[in-house]
Scaffold this active site. Structure first.
Site, short mmCIF file in Angstrom:
data_model
loop_
_atom_site.label_atom_id
_atom_site.label_comp_id
_atom_site.label_asym_id
_atom_site.label_seq_id
_atom_site.Cartn_x
_atom_site.Cartn_y
_atom_site.Cartn_z
N GLY A 155 28.45 24.62 -16.26
CA GLY A 155 29.12 24.16 -15.04
C GLY A 155 29.02 22.67 -14.75
N GLY A 156 27.79 22.16 -14.64
CA GLY A 156 27.62 20.76 -14.26
C GLY A 156 28.27 19.79 -15.25
CE LYS A 210 25.36 17.70 -9.22
NZ LYS A 210 24.89 17.59 -7.84
CG HIS A 253 23.24 14.38 -5.10
ND1 HIS A 253 22.09 14.38 -5.85
CD2 HIS A 253 23.73 15.65 -5.17
CE1 HIS A 253 21.90 15.60 -6.35
NE2 HIS A 253 22.87 16.37 -5.95
CB SER A 283 18.24 18.31 -8.96
OG SER A 283 19.36 17.47 -9.14
CB CYS A 335 14.39 18.77 -2.98
SG CYS A 335 13.31 17.69 -3.92
CG ASN A 344 16.98 27.32 -0.04
OD1 ASN A 344 17.92 27.94 -0.52
ND2 ASN A 344 15.76 27.35 -0.55
CG ASP A 398 25.63 19.16 -4.97
OD1 ASP A 398 24.44 18.80 -4.92
OD2 ASP A 398 26.32 19.05 -5.99
CG ASN A 440 20.21 25.12 -13.99
OD1 ASN A 440 20.20 24.98 -12.77
ND2 ASN A 440 21.07 24.48 -14.77
NE ARG A 470 9.90 20.14 -5.36
CZ ARG A 470 9.63 21.39 -4.96
NH1 ARG A 470 8.39 21.79 -4.82
NH2 ARG A 470 10.61 22.23 -4.72
N GLY A 472 13.55 27.78 7.41
CA GLY A 472 14.17 27.73 8.74
C GLY A 472 13.41 26.83 9.71
C1 OXD Z 1 23.03 20.18 -8.91
C2 OXD Z 1 22.07 19.10 -9.20
O1 OXD Z 1 23.27 21.03 -9.78
O2 OXD Z 1 21.90 18.23 -8.36
O3 OXD Z 1 23.58 20.18 -7.80
O4 OXD Z 1 21.46 19.10 -10.28
MN MN Z 2 23.26 18.38 -6.72
#
Ligand code: OXD
Ligand code: MN
Length: 594
Positions: free
Chosen positions: A199-200, A207, A227, A249, A251, A255, A278, A374, A407, A501
């Protein structure tokens, strides 16, 4: 479909001559088209249909085993001058890049179809939006792009006979990692991706266009491609403030974007509205404020770790019309992943396609997971229960606060506010995260990731900082800039803050600061909350934790500043003097402290 855009037609024909598909199919975005494509993908096994009673509209896909994540080392920025790409990007001269990738693309679609996907980043026809055309030989890509973007005939209509578009070319080719390249040609508004099906690397809207090409265009056109997630926080009086937040990514961006208020705040009338998880495209509007849209139309989220406790809204979102990639396929044609819903099933087929049972170990004694760490879900944004009513609004939402985060087990307090825009840009530029067990490399190692854009900035990061500083001058109603850290630990390595939350309690303080409702304590790093202003009623957390969370350790900071100085050296003369000034000023503020 009748194509009136001659430049588009000519480009498609030229690419087809190179790739040699048997057929060219223009994607119109209709439901009949979707059914036809799914049927074809089911028949070849590219995609597997899941139980339509339990998971209506859902399908399953496995990528090749060596093709499960973004490949940053094979991702390049191809500008005429190397300096334009900067020290943090891989670079190749455009001529060489076209030539090299051209040999991989040559004949790569023989025996396959080439799909032409017109897609809009942002609401169709919005002045904030951009159009891309992706050519691909993968039905999986078409099905994903249907969810992640707005596609098809309405987009071509807006493009008209001569509209601008980003030229995106993708071929799986032979999925050979040695013949894989993800190339960006910002000066040509072009992306070439070959040899991958992950995907990415292949949903070129994400991206590639959404951040790398968009950041380049944004600098030229005076806007921002970041981002960042976007969410709205509704207070009991009905007023909604919107924030945009950047985290590296892994973190917990998805959520946070779908946060559910803890019971105590919910009963008071707090609500959270999801705009995006994102990417944020932000522009100064006629009112002088910074307005943001989510250019995407779906979520491409990490499945493992997603469950009713960590992200109940995500679990509800993926209940239908979702593509699951590299998760565990259960025998009853439903799916499961580690730290997902319920206990591990007694068996199934793992992400590699092998029979799987919980607790299985490989020859080195390592536990074999059912899902790849992933593994992903691709789900339509309009299925999210907390969806903001403004996602289709052409001007998006006004941003009150920008939040940076990382983080960090120590160092960064739970939350602090920058002194002003310039200092805020410095705070963003100094962002860092520590590696977790899920990432490659030494655990605990600090990875600098300015504005969470290190892998996604399409040009020199020194110029990117300059662009941020310039935007500060253009935005009349500047958002305030904050930094948060949900991951601070005590001496025993336990998290001090409950997270999830409960993070709304921190957002509440941030919004109160934006509306001048609370005072704060001035410290060398910025403004910190008075402990009494972080609402912890109903929270099962020792009181001392809050003190610990808001503590600043001078020695730790001076050590980190040293490490940051080393990182900044990379940018040499391109590091804006304003950032250097902020760096020195921070050091001095600490040194002046007794
Ligand atoms: C994502 C990333 O997949 O930042 O969104 O790695
Ligand atoms: Mn991302």
């Amino acid at each position: 479909m009748k194509i009136i855009h001659n430049r588009l037609k000519a480009w498609v024909e030229e690419m087809a001559r190179m790739c040699g598909p048997d057929k060219i199919i223009w994607i119109d975005g209709s439901d009949t088209e979707k059914s036809r494509l799914e049927k074809e993908a089911f028949s070849t096994g590219e995609v597997i249909q899941l139980d339509q009673n339990k998971l209506p509209g859902c399908v399953y896909h496995r990528t090749a085993i060596n093709d499960v994540a973004r490949t940053e080392n094979l991702t390049l920025i191809c500008t005429k001058k190397k300096e334009e790409a900067g020290p943090t990007n891989n670079w190749m001269a455009p001529e060489d890049a076209y030539k090299k990738a051209g040999t991989y693309f040559k004949g790569a679609m023989k025996g396959r179809k080439m799909y032409v996907i017109p897609f809009s980043m942002g609401p169709v026809g919005s002045p904030f939006s951009k159009i891309g055309i992706e050519l691909t030989d993968s039905i999986y890509v078409v099905l994903n792009m249907r969810i992640m973007t707005r596609i098809g005939a309405p987009v071509l209509k807006v493009l008209g006979a001569d509209g601008e578009f980003t030229k995106c070319l993708h071929s799986k080719a032979d999925l050979d990692i040695n013949r894989r390249l993800i190339l960006h040609f910002p000066e040509d508004n072009t992306i070439w991706s070959v040899g991958s099906g992950y995907g990415g690397n292949v949903l070129l809207s994400k991206k590639c266009l959404g951040l790398r090409i968009a950041s380049f265009l944004a600098r030229k056109e005076e806007w921002m491609a970041e981002h960042m997630l976007i969410l709205g926080i509704e207070k009991p009086d009905g007023k909604i403030d919107y924030v945009a937040a950047a985290f590296p990514s892994a973190c917990g961006k998805t959520n946070l974007a779908m946060l559910i208020p803890p019971e105590g705040l919910k009963s008071k009338g707090y609500k959270v509205w999801t705009v995006g998880d994102d990417i944020a495209w932000m522009r100064v509007d006629s009112d002088g404020a910074l307005w943001a849209i989510n250019p995407e139309n779906g979520f491409f989220g990490v499945a493992p770790g997603t469950n009713t406790k960590t992200n109940p809204n995500a679990i509800k979102t993926v209940g239908k019309n979702t593509i699951f990639t590299n998760v565990l396929l259960k025998d009853d044609k439903t799916v499961w992943w580690e730290d997902g819903e319920g206990d591990a099933p007694s068996g199934g087929t793992d992400w590699k396609g092998n029979p799987w049972k919980p607790g299985m170990k490989d020859k080195d004694g390592k536990v074999i997971t059912g899902a790849h760490p992933n593994a992903r879900f691709t789900a339509p944004i309009n299925q999210c229960p907390s969806l903001s009513y403004r996602v289709e609004h052409h001007h998006g939402v006004p941003i009150s606060a920008i939040i940076f985060g990382g983080r960090r087990a120590h160092l960064a307090p739970l939350v602090y506010e920058s002194f002003n825009w310039q200092h805020g840009v410095y705070v963003g530029a100094s962002m860092a995260s520590e590696r977790t067990a899920a990432q490659f490399g030494k655990q605990g190692e600090v990875r600098r990731d300015p504005m969470a854009m290190l892998p996604f900035c399409g040009y020199h990061m020194g110029d990117y900082f300059k662009h941020w500083l310039r935007m500060g001058k253009i935005i009349k109603k500047q958002p305030k800039i904050f930094h948060v850290n949900w991951f601070k630990q005590n001496k025993d390595g336990k998290f001090l803050w409950p997270g999830f939350g409960e993070n709304l309690r921190v957002l509440e303080w941030i919004i109160d600061r934006c509306n001048n409702k609370v005072d704060a304590v001035k410290t060398p790093i910025g403004y910190l909350p008075n402990p009494k202003d972080i609402n912890i009623t109903g929270l099962d957390m020792p009181k001392e934790n809050l003190e610990e969370l808001l503590k600043i350790d001078k020695d730790e900071w001076l050590e980190d500043i040293k490490n940051l100085g080393e990182f900044f050296k990379k940018f040499d003369k391109k590091l804006p003097k304003e950032i250097e000034k902020e760096y020195t000023a921070l050091k001095e503020r600490f040194n002046k402290q007794k």
